[in-house]
Design an enzyme around this catalytic site. Structure first.
Site, PDB file in Angstrom:
ATOM      1  N   GLY A 136       0.831  -1.184  -0.084  1.00  0.00           N
ATOM      2  CA  GLY A 136       0.022   0.179   0.052  1.00  0.00           C
ATOM      3  C   GLY A 136       0.856   1.418  -0.018  1.00  0.00           C
ATOM      4  N   ASP A 137       1.860   1.368   0.756  1.00  0.00           N
ATOM      5  CA  ASP A 137       2.953   2.490   1.021  1.00  0.00           C
ATOM      6  C   ASP A 137       3.438   2.556  -0.546  1.00  0.00           C
ATOM      7  OD1 ASP A 137       2.074   1.927   3.497  1.00  0.00           O
ATOM      8  OD2 ASP A 137       4.069   1.111   3.969  1.00  0.00           O
TER       9      ASP A 137
END
Ligand SMILES: Nc1ncnc2c1ncn2[C@@H]1O[C@H](COP(=O)(O)OP(=O)(O)O)[C@@H](O)[C@H]1O
Ligand SMILES: O=P(O)(O)OC[C@H]1O[C@](O)(COP(=O)(O)O)[C@@H](O)[C@@H]1O
Length: 303
Positions: free
Chosen positions: A248-249
């Protein structure tokens, strides 16, 4: 300059255990340590994409020293505030499925909080701030909302990647990008989301609260993008998942890097999905070469 702020960084301790049995002695077959925490991952991936950042946040003890050394050896600038208690260690257990145990993190004093706000107040209209990850229990619950207000006053672009509880406090604030996953989006609206139509509809609701760009990630099922002109669904590339921690990052970093270079939302979203998948298919975060190889396998459809 792009700044990332990680209130609660971590060492991510990855343990591969064959046939894990709760309540038994298990022996890991392979382990690895990474400097983690959402903003730190964004800084690490942006560096791999030749975008400079300055990492802000709190580090302490021997674990904090590991994070500082990792960033310095990768050439990533930081202005961490040193605290007395050690930075947390988050355990990521790989045994067929992925199980995560994230620590609560150290306490932050009022003085240390004031130092961070001084740094954020010094950012200007050519800067961006990515505020990401869980806030330690000792900081005020509205910390991200206060950061967003300061950024709005100073014309600083604000990006948030936080849990649904922290995102709830941010509703109504001006933001450039948020990236909940579909579970977090459902929690935010007190509902369970079960279809793409619902994801798009709730992503639009989020956009209408003042968020320029909304990405909703769905792990291996892809992602949805909504802004004022576009709504797309992306299919992810195919591959073998090695470690999806930081996927996600990586999406956030991929979007920012590609948007900064092209000013084009389609390219930015495509790159974001490729970056997320490159990380999921790697032991550590994905690298530039792998991300660019995956870009051609990302299909967007208008929805
Ligand atoms: N199993 C997977 N296969 C392919 N891509 C993946 C996989 N898991 C994650 N990704 C990529 O990473 C992105 C973010 O993953 P996700 O798990 O939804 O984020 P988060 O870690 O924030 O919950 C996805 O949209 C996708 O592009
Ligand atoms: O701050 P939180 O919510 O506890 O999350 C921290 C964890 O998230 C990570 O940043 C990974 O996040 P994503 O998998 O969502 O990209 C890890 O490095 C870290 O252990």
């Amino acid at each position: 300059m792009n700044y990332t702020c990680t209130l609660n960084p971590s060492i991510d301790y990855i343990m591969h255990v064959d046939g894990f049995e709760a309540g038994d002695l298990n022996r890991a077959t392979q382990t690895a340590y990474f400097a983690g925490g959402k903003g730190i991952n964004v800084s690490r991936l942006l560096k791999r994409l030749d975008v400079d950042t300055t990492a802000l946040g709190y580090i302490g003890g021997f674990t904090g020293a590991f994070i500082r050394e990792t960033l310095e050896s990768a050439g990533i600038a930081h202005q961490f505030i040193e605290i007395n208690e050690p930075t947390r260690v988050n355990v990521k257990l790989k045994s067929g499925t992925e199980t995560e145990i994230n620590g609560p993190g150290p306490s932050i004093t009022t003085e240390q909080l004031a130092l961070l706000f001084e740094q954020i107040r010094s950012l200007g209209k050519h800067d961006a701030l990515v505020a990401a990850g869980n806030a330690p229990g000792s900081v005020p619950a509205d910390i991200y909302a206060r950061m967003a207000d300061i950024c709005e006053e100073n014309g600083t672009r604000f990006i948030a990647d936080t849990s649904s509880a922290a995102l709830r406090d941010l509703i109504g604030k001006r933001m450039f990008l948020v990236k909940p996953n579909h579970h977090e989006l459902g929690e935010l609206f007190d509902t369970t989301i079960s279809s793409i139509e619902e994801i798009v509809s709730y992503a639009r609701k989020l956009h209408e609260t003042g968020i320029d760009n909304v990405i909703v990630s769905m792990g291996g099922e892809g992602a949805v993008f909504v802004n004022k002109d576009h709504a797309w669904k992306a299919q992810t590339p195919k591959g073998t998942v090695k470690n999806s921690v930081g996927a996600g990052d990586s999406m956030v970093a991929g979007f920012l890097a590609a948007y900064e270079k092209s000013g084009d939302y389609e390219q930015a979203f495509t790159y974001a999905v490729a970056a997320g998948s490159a990380t999921a298919f790697s032991d550590d975060l994905g690298d530039r070469q792998y991300i660019e190889k995956l870009v051609s396998q990302v299909n967007l459809t208008s929805i």
